[in-house]
Scaffold this active site. Structure first.
Site, mmCIF file in Angstrom:
data_model
loop_
_atom_site.group_PDB
_atom_site.id
_atom_site.type_symbol
_atom_site.label_atom_id
_atom_site.label_comp_id
_atom_site.label_asym_id
_atom_site.label_seq_id
_atom_site.Cartn_x
_atom_site.Cartn_y
_atom_site.Cartn_z
ATOM 1 C CE1 TYR A 229 2.007 1.525 -6.824
ATOM 2 C CE2 TYR A 229 3.310 -0.140 -5.715
ATOM 3 C CZ TYR A 229 2.189 0.652 -5.771
ATOM 4 O OH TYR A 229 1.252 0.578 -4.768
ATOM 5 N NE ARG B 215 0.055 9.613 2.818
ATOM 6 C CZ ARG B 215 0.073 8.584 1.939
ATOM 7 N NH1 ARG B 215 0.843 8.591 0.864
ATOM 8 N NH2 ARG B 215 -0.714 7.559 2.131
ATOM 9 C CE LYS C 36 -0.661 3.711 -5.341
ATOM 10 N NZ LYS C 36 -0.656 2.686 -4.299
ATOM 11 C CD GLU D 227 -3.008 5.615 -4.027
ATOM 12 O OE1 GLU D 227 -3.838 4.812 -4.472
ATOM 13 O OE2 GLU D 227 -2.341 5.394 -2.992
ATOM 14 C CG ASP D 228 -0.196 8.828 -2.151
ATOM 15 O OD1 ASP D 228 -0.756 7.872 -1.565
ATOM 16 O OD2 ASP D 228 0.955 8.744 -2.601
ATOM 17 C CG ASP E 182 -4.686 2.205 -2.891
ATOM 18 O OD1 ASP E 182 -5.048 1.066 -2.556
ATOM 19 O OD2 ASP E 182 -3.539 2.479 -3.289
ATOM 20 C CG ASP E 183 -3.173 6.319 0.310
ATOM 21 O OD1 ASP E 183 -2.121 5.700 0.131
ATOM 22 O OD2 ASP E 183 -3.599 7.184 -0.488
ATOM 23 C CG ASN F 91 5.671 2.576 0.592
ATOM 24 O OD1 ASN F 91 6.450 1.663 0.771
ATOM 25 N ND2 ASN F 91 4.364 2.389 0.440
#
Ligand SMILES: NC(=O)c1ccc[n+]([C@@H]2O[C@H](COP(=O)([O-])OP(=O)(O)OC[C@H]3O[C@@H](n4cnc5c(N)ncnc54)[C@H](O)[C@@H]3O)[C@@H](O)[C@H]2O)c1
Ligand SMILES: O=C(O)C[C@H](O)C(=O)O
Ligand SMILES: [Mg+2]
Length: 600
Positions: free
Chosen positions: A137, A190, A208, A279-280, A302-303, A448
């Site tokens: 992760y 992203r 994830k 996600e992302d 999630d973000d 991150n």
């Protein structure tokens, strides 16, 4: 007692005693038999069922494996120890090499096991989560994504590309599992703070979902990582001959949305109850897809939402750490740096919470929050402002001498915030936090991976002072402050919430994931820590407790779903036990062969 402070909380209501009425979706800790539809070498090459040298003789006979393995049967424990020995030798042999080389070597050895024997892989992951999460992760997963085309050996998950338009409804049946419960999807636009990595972003859904298995006990055979390859705008990748994705610029507008729509329809046609975690995605698509699907499918971003819940738990923990009553949250001055999907998600959840606590409208509760993006302080004077950021733009009359576009340092010096929260990958403001009005100011460097963090833990304690509360998105070691004092480092990462959000939604059978369910998740995480822990600056539990935290969060989410009538009832007392008993745990199950033509 602290749990009851949120009197209007969606999870406060106790609910009826009835069971959810769902079949148990996950195998319990004591393994029942597992049906396989293949035999012989095909089983050895299938990581879901492979036990390597661990197949007992009776099973070797039943499955046509006799002679395909060396004769000695090795126990699960021996296999486990052998893997850990190899891992420790690798650690020893790579000592002194650059961090990136070591991390990738560790990722490779774990990935090889993942590809060969999932039961053993998940067992070592669960037992050693503190050491292995930073590899499978954040932060190593970022490095893996950056190098994915070169690291690629075997595919994992599914890839839907712009070239598959019109085909997705049939393609989805290429996935070998009959049932999928949990999907994590990215379009690679992203990836962490590393930008557009195109198809290489598949590492994120894989990482994830590893956390879903390790923390939430989702059966890995019911997880599906997905890459939606709609091109990339990364010029380096477009020119890279080894790049494995579409070598085209990204689809935009309706063309883009029609691909995502087709994917969502295809997934839900085959698995109507599957949960899809976005996600992302770059900000514009993160918000757009969330609004587009959240009322229709069981889905969340999630973000935006997972991050908001984790940050809110940390912000509430900060108030407790300062020795103040929780109701003082309404007075906390918070500067958020980064007006992207994460920063705006955090602000909207914080505003909702303040307005609930203060009993006032959301527009009246923005006073203490300051938003900064790459052009500085966001105010209503700004010429073009993203609609998602507009509700948080400051009224010029409210900012006491500050101007539109004021720099971070100017804002911090003037505002003297209680909390500085970074979700932009930008640092350089720590000394100014010494002037905070708080006796225990907080710095959340949440970007991150590690290379994008706003600051390191050591820098934060050195420049802002040993009395601060510190949290970062990627892990750092605690800091030795001298004289026997330790600066505690928290990891404020959405990994503390998304597995529980998915698990609670899944087990409750909720139709959608509501704000109330997300709020309940965040509050349960916040209340997980004791007063003593928070007063020592410990806002989040150690990752070694993540399975326990996730059971609590999952139970809170399920309860909230029930109290909002999005799912059927279950008694509050048994909820954590119910959730825990439904978590998958990796043990070798006896394999029983069944011919496919015997199935209806
Ligand atoms: N810790 C966690 O759980 C967590 C969760 C989600 C996102 N993140 C991290 O947060 C970061 C941002 O994610 P996002 O989805 O919001 O990205 P995003 O691209 O949507 O937004 C980035 C924001 O940063 C701002 N920014 C860029 N340069 C800046 C500068 N010099 N000064 C001030 N602001 C600047 C941009 O204007 C933009 O508003 C990423 O590094 C991501 O990995 C962490
Ligand atoms: O992936 C992570 O570690 C957290 C978060 O989802 C991120 O995008 O940075
Ligand atoms: Mg993310």
């Amino acid at each position: 007692m602290w749990r009851n402070i949120f009197s209007k909380s969606a999870n406060a209501a106790a609910v009826g005693k009835a069971n959810f009425g769902l079949e148990r979706r996950f195998s319990a800790a004591i393994p029942g038999p597992c049906i396989v539809h293949k035999r012989g070498a095909d089983i050895l090459h299938d990581p879901w069922f492979n036990k390597d040298t661990g197949f007992p003789m009776t099973e070797r006979d039943r499955l046509g494996l006799r002679g395909l393995l060396p004769p000695r049967v090795v126990s699960f424990e021996q296999q486990y120890d052998r893997f850990m020995d190899s891992y420790h030798s690798l650690e020893k042999n790579t000592r002194g090499q650059p961090d990136g080389i070591i991390s990738l070597a560790k990722w490779r050895i774990l990935n090889r096991l993942h590809d060969r024997n999932e039961t053993l892989y998940y067992r070592v992951l669960i037992d050693n989560i503190k050491d292995f999460a930073p590899i499978v992760y954040t932060p190593t997963v970022g490095l893996v994504c950056q190098n994915y085309s070169g690291l690629f050996r075997r595919p994992r998950g599914m890839y839907f590309s712009a070239k598959d338009k019109g085909e997705m409804m049939s393609m989805i049946y290429n996935w070998p599992a009959h049932q999928v419960d949990m999907i994590v999807i990215t379009d690679g636009s992203r990836i962490l703070g590393l930008g557009d990595l195109g198809v290489q972003g598949i590492g994120i859904p894989i990482g994830k979902l590893d956390m879903y298995v390790a923390a939430a006990g989702i059966n890995p055979q019911r997880t599906l990582p997905v890459m939606l390859d709609v091109g990339t705008n990364n010029p380096k990748l477009l020119q890279d001959p080894l790049y494995l994705g579409l070598r085209e610029t990204r689809l935009e507008g309706e063309e883009y949305l029609s691909i995502v729509d087709e994917f969502m329809e295809a997934v839900h046609a085959r698995w109507p109850k599957a949960i899809v975690q976005f996600e992302d995605f770059q900000m514009k698509w993160a918000f757009e897809t969330l609004q587009r699907y959240r009322k229709k499918f069981c889905t969340f971003n999630d973000d935006i939402q997972g991050t908001a819940g984790v940050a809110l738990a940390g912000l509430l923990g900060t108030v407790r750490a300062q020795g103040r009553p929780l109701s003082d949250f309404v007075k906390q001055k918070i500067v958020v740096v980064g007006a992207g999907s994460a920063g705006l998600g955090v602000l909207s959840m914080a505003v909702q919470t303040v307005s609930r606590m203060a009993g006032s409208s959301e527009t009246a509760t923005n006073r203490n929050f300051y938003l900064i993006d790459k052009d500085g302080l966001v105010t209503k004077d700004r010429k073009t402002i993203d609609p998602a950021a507009a509700p948080f733009a400051k009224d010029p009359g409210d900012i006491d001498g500050l101007r539109e576009g004021a720099s971070l340092i100017e804002v911090v010096k003037k505002v003297k915030p209680h909390v500085l929260l970074g979700l932009s990958g930008v640092g350089g403001v720590l000394k100014a936090m010494r002037e905070s009005e708080s006796t225990k100011p907080a710095i959340f460097a949440m970007s991150n991976p590690t290379s994008n963090a706003e600051c390191t833990a050591a820098e934060a304690f050195k420049h802002a002072g040993g009395h601060i509360v510190f949290a970062s998105g990627s892990p750092f070691e605690n800091v030795d402050l001298g004289n026997g004092r330790i600066g505690h480092v928290n990891q404020a990462n959405n990994m503390y919430l998304f597995p529980g959000i998915g698990l609670g939604s899944l087990l409750s059978g909720a139709r959608i994931i509501s704000d109330g369910m997300l709020q309940a998740a965040s509050e349960r995480l916040a209340s997980y820590m004791t007063d003593e822990e928070t007063q020592n600056g410990i806002l989040f539990p150690s990752i070694s407790r993540i399975r326990d935290v996730t059971a609590e969060v999952g139970a809170a989410v399920a309860q909230a779903a029930v109290s909002e009538e999005l799912a059927e009832g279950h008694g509050e007392e048994e909820m954590v036990e119910y959730v825990t008993s439904n978590m998958w745990f990796p043990v070798y199950s006896p394999l029983v062969h069944e011919k496919l033509d015997h199935i209806d």
